[in-house]
Scaffold this motif. Structure first.
Motif, PDB file in Angstrom:
ATOM      1  N   ARG A   1      -9.375 135.373  11.969  1.00  0.00           N
ATOM      2  CA  ARG A   1     -10.422 135.174  12.606  1.00  0.00           C
ATOM      3  C   ARG A   1     -10.577 135.052  14.000  1.00  0.00           C
ATOM      4  N   PHE A   2      -9.330 134.154  14.517  1.00  0.00           N
ATOM      5  CA  PHE A   2      -9.197 133.962  15.939  1.00  0.00           C
ATOM      6  C   PHE A   2      -9.085 135.441  16.443  1.00  0.00           C
ATOM      7  N   ALA A   3      -8.266 136.149  16.010  1.00  0.00           N
ATOM      8  CA  ALA A   3      -8.116 137.563  16.691  1.00  0.00           C
ATOM      9  C   ALA A   3      -9.228 138.323  16.800  1.00  0.00           C
ATOM     10  N   SER A   4     -10.159 138.159  15.930  1.00  0.00           N
ATOM     11  CA  SER A   4     -11.377 138.885  15.885  1.00  0.00           C
ATOM     12  C   SER A   4     -12.310 138.548  16.872  1.00  0.00           C
ATOM     13  N   LEU A   5     -12.345 136.849  17.152  1.00  0.00           N
ATOM     14  CA  LEU A   5     -13.227 136.447  17.945  1.00  0.00           C
ATOM     15  C   LEU A   5     -12.668 136.706  19.501  1.00  0.00           C
ATOM     16  N   ALA A   6     -11.208 136.780  19.564  1.00  0.00           N
ATOM     17  CA  ALA A   6     -10.524 137.065  20.817  1.00  0.00           C
ATOM     18  C   ALA A   6     -10.818 138.565  21.267  1.00  0.00           C
ATOM     19  N   ASP A   7     -10.898 139.291  20.282  1.00  0.00           N
ATOM     20  CA  ASP A   7     -11.162 140.782  20.401  1.00  0.00           C
ATOM     21  C   ASP A   7     -12.706 140.999  21.218  1.00  0.00           C
ATOM     22  N   GLN A   8     -13.489 139.810  20.899  1.00  0.00           N
ATOM     23  CA  GLN A   8     -15.098 140.034  21.361  1.00  0.00           C
ATOM     24  C   GLN A   8     -15.173 139.408  22.547  1.00  0.00           C
ATOM     25  N   ALA A   9     -14.009 138.797  23.152  1.00  0.00           N
ATOM     26  CA  ALA A   9     -14.211 137.948  24.490  1.00  0.00           C
ATOM     27  C   ALA A   9     -14.001 138.795  25.514  1.00  0.00           C
ATOM     28  N   ALA A  10     -14.629 138.419  26.664  1.00  0.00           N
ATOM     29  CA  ALA A  10     -14.563 139.309  27.872  1.00  0.00           C
ATOM     30  C   ALA A  10     -13.704 138.440  28.891  1.00  0.00           C
ATOM     31  N   CYS A  11     -12.607 137.721  28.451  1.00  0.00           N
ATOM     32  CA  CYS A  11     -12.053 136.569  29.250  1.00  0.00           C
ATOM     33  C   CYS A  11     -10.801 136.083  28.421  1.00  0.00           C
ATOM     34  N   PRO A  12      -9.827 135.724  28.888  1.00  0.00           N
ATOM     35  CA  PRO A  12      -8.631 135.019  28.232  1.00  0.00           C
ATOM     36  C   PRO A  12      -9.141 133.846  27.282  1.00  0.00           C
ATOM     37  N   VAL A  13      -8.287 134.032  26.095  1.00  0.00           N
ATOM     38  CA  VAL A  13      -8.647 133.052  25.118  1.00  0.00           C
ATOM     39  C   VAL A  13      -7.475 132.096  24.616  1.00  0.00           C
ATOM     40  N   TYR A  14      -7.837 130.740  24.716  1.00  0.00           N
ATOM     41  CA  TYR A  14      -6.860 129.770  24.140  1.00  0.00           C
ATOM     42  C   TYR A  14      -7.006 129.349  22.752  1.00  0.00           C
ATOM     43  N   ALA A  15      -6.099 129.323  22.060  1.00  0.00           N
ATOM     44  CA  ALA A  15      -5.978 128.818  20.632  1.00  0.00           C
ATOM     45  C   ALA A  15      -6.029 127.347  20.488  1.00  0.00           C
ATOM     46  N   LEU A  16      -6.952 126.693  19.810  1.00  0.00           N
ATOM     47  CA  LEU A  16      -7.005 125.341  19.739  1.00  0.00           C
ATOM     48  C   LEU A  16      -7.128 124.753  18.361  1.00  0.00           C
ATOM     49  N   GLY A  17      -6.503 123.557  17.949  1.00  0.00           N
ATOM     50  CA  GLY A  17      -6.500 123.158  16.607  1.00  0.00           C
ATOM     51  C   GLY A  17      -5.191 123.256  15.767  1.00  0.00           C
ATOM     52  N   GLY A  18      -4.595 122.195  15.637  1.00  0.00           N
ATOM     53  CA  GLY A  18      -3.070 122.137  15.069  1.00  0.00           C
ATOM     54  C   GLY A  18      -2.078 122.917  16.022  1.00  0.00           C
ATOM     55  N   MET A  19      -2.076 123.141  17.150  1.00  0.00           N
ATOM     56  CA  MET A  19      -1.260 123.785  17.962  1.00  0.00           C
ATOM     57  C   MET A  19      -0.123 123.041  18.630  1.00  0.00           C
ATOM     58  N   THR A  20       1.077 123.875  18.853  1.00  0.00           N
ATOM     59  CA  THR A  20       1.997 123.436  19.709  1.00  0.00           C
ATOM     60  C   THR A  20       2.838 124.457  20.393  1.00  0.00           C
ATOM     61  N   PRO A  21       3.418 124.131  21.487  1.00  0.00           N
ATOM     62  CA  PRO A  21       4.145 124.992  22.160  1.00  0.00           C
ATOM     63  C   PRO A  21       4.657 126.268  21.191  1.00  0.00           C
ATOM     64  N   GLU A  22       5.362 125.936  20.281  1.00  0.00           N
ATOM     65  CA  GLU A  22       5.686 126.819  19.437  1.00  0.00           C
ATOM     66  C   GLU A  22       4.694 127.811  19.017  1.00  0.00           C
ATOM     67  N   ASP A  23       3.422 127.780  19.008  1.00  0.00           N
ATOM     68  CA  ASP A  23       2.555 128.674  18.372  1.00  0.00           C
ATOM     69  C   ASP A  23       2.072 129.638  19.331  1.00  0.00           C
ATOM     70  N   ILE A  24       2.784 129.509  20.461  1.00  0.00           N
ATOM     71  CA  ILE A  24       2.368 130.404  21.604  1.00  0.00           C
ATOM     72  C   ILE A  24       2.497 131.723  21.380  1.00  0.00           C
ATOM     73  N   PRO A  25       3.716 132.187  21.037  1.00  0.00           N
ATOM     74  CA  PRO A  25       3.828 133.763  20.845  1.00  0.00           C
ATOM     75  C   PRO A  25       3.016 134.323  19.764  1.00  0.00           C
ATOM     76  N   ARG A  26       2.570 133.083  18.644  1.00  0.00           N
ATOM     77  CA  ARG A  26       1.453 133.838  17.527  1.00  0.00           C
ATOM     78  C   ARG A  26       0.211 133.860  18.232  1.00  0.00           C
ATOM     79  N   ALA A  27      -0.172 133.032  18.928  1.00  0.00           N
ATOM     80  CA  ALA A  27      -1.443 133.223  19.738  1.00  0.00           C
ATOM     81  C   ALA A  27      -1.461 134.484  20.723  1.00  0.00           C
ATOM     82  N   ARG A  28      -0.298 134.774  21.429  1.00  0.00           N
ATOM     83  CA  ARG A  28      -0.496 135.922  21.950  1.00  0.00           C
ATOM     84  C   ARG A  28      -0.523 137.244  21.086  1.00  0.00           C
ATOM     85  N   ALA A  29       0.155 137.318  20.045  1.00  0.00           N
ATOM     86  CA  ALA A  29       0.287 138.385  19.231  1.00  0.00           C
ATOM     87  C   ALA A  29      -1.039 138.564  18.560  1.00  0.00           C
ATOM     88  N   HIS A  30      -1.945 137.416  18.627  1.00  0.00           N
ATOM     89  CA  HIS A  30      -3.302 137.733  18.174  1.00  0.00           C
ATOM     90  C   HIS A  30      -4.389 137.825  19.281  1.00  0.00           C
TER      91      HIS A  30
END
Length: 325
Positions: free
Chosen positions: A278-307
């Motif tokens: 669902r994050f990837a779907s919302l990010a695809d609708q954005a017209a700007c950079p998107v950060y993932a929030l909720g239960g995140m740590t720096p180790e999740d950065i590659p996953r966020a970028r992949a989505h």
């Protein structure tokens, strides 16, 4: 994202090519094509059946005579021009083979990231420039810190080189106490070259000289455009939880958004997580950079970028160790 006449977006792959000095390679479009005469990042239309990487390799060989050796996702976005809708799949190329040349007669220029805003780019390229200027993590102050505790933790954390963008969120404080705390936080951030976003009235962020304002749900709903007197580099961000608020953020012209909650979080234990799909779907609708929030740590950065994300935001897990409690 569908348009009123259901046109299919033109799929385009875009390369942000970096050199060892941190500069980007840009090229100038011919005068007789769409958006002619403007500067742009290299790339082009994906052919039917081509993967992103296949299109990237072909386009860079045809345009510049180079072969990408290492790259990572930067941003995906859809942009509507009056006569054309494009979907840009943008990657950052960090290593390549060969010497770039304008094989199609196009001028080339290496430009520092901080100087890109001054160039005449197509509107669709503006979010790419914003993504290049933003870090991969966005720190948000926890509600339970009192002003003195926040000052101590903030001063400690600002010494970490990974910290360059912070949101001051303190809904427990009244307007006067928040403004006093914001002045102190701004002074601390200025000394370390860190940008500070205020989760407050946009007029207060303007008057105090903050680097931007973060719009919560109510302020996003009430947004009527940028207040007068703002610096050109003043950032406007917003919290997004669904398609409705993402549409509002697009209409507000946000520079970036935060989508939450992506995973279970202690801050809002009763909220159902969106998950990465669902994050990837919302990010695809954005017209700007998107950060993932909720239960995140720096180790999740590659996953966020992949989505399709810029990186992660955090109220607890993203802060340096000296700030945890």
């Amino acid at each position: 994202m569908a348009t009123c006449d259901d046109r299919s977006p033109l799929p385009v792959v875009v390369a942000v090519i970096m050199d060892d000095q941190g500069r980007c390679l840009i090229t100038r479009r011919p005068q007789d094509v769409h958006q002619g005469g403007r500067w742009e990042f290299p790339g082009g239309k994906r052919e039917p059946g081509e993967s992103r990487d296949q299109a990237l390799t072909r386009e860079l060989a045809e345009e510049l005579g180079i072969t990408p050796l290492s790259h990572e996702p930067l941003i995906c976005l859809t942009h509507d021009y009056p006569d054309l809708q494009v979907h840009l799949d943008v990657v950052r190329v960090t290593d390549f083979q060969g010497t770039p040349q304008g094989l199609e007669g196009q001028p080339l220029k290496w430009v520092p990231v901080q100087a890109l805003d001054a160039r005449n780019f197509p509107k669709a390229n503006r979010p790419i420039i914003r993504a290049l200027s933003l870090p991969d993590r966005y720190l948000i102050t926890p509600d339970h810190w009192d002003p003195e505790q926040l000052r101590v933790h903030l001063e400690c954390s600002l010494g970490d080189p990974a910290v360059s963008l912070v949101q001051l969120r303190a809904p427990q404080l009244d307007a006067g106490a928040y403004a006093a705390l914001a002045e102190d936080a701004l002074a601390l951030c200025r000394r370390q070259g860190v940008r500070l976003m205020l989760n407050a009235d946009p007029a207060l962020a303007r008057d105090l000289g903050a680097d931007g304002v973060h719009l919560n749900h109510q302020r996003l709903c009430d947004w009527r455009g940028r207040p007068s007197g703002l610096a050109s580099d003043f950032l406007v961000a917003a919290s997004v939880h669904d398609e409705v608020s993402m549409t509002q953020a697009r209409q507000a012209g946000c520079d970036f958004v935060v989508v939450s909650p992506v995973a279970p979080t202690r801050t809002h234990p009763g909220a159902a997580p969106l998950g990465w799909t669902r994050f990837a779907s919302l990010a695809d609708q954005a017209a700007c950079p998107v950060y993932a929030l909720g239960g995140m740590t720096p180790e999740d950065i590659p996953r966020a970028r992949a989505h399709g994300g810029q990186g992660v935001a955090g109220i607890r897990g993203v802060w340096p160790a000296c700030s945890s409690d």
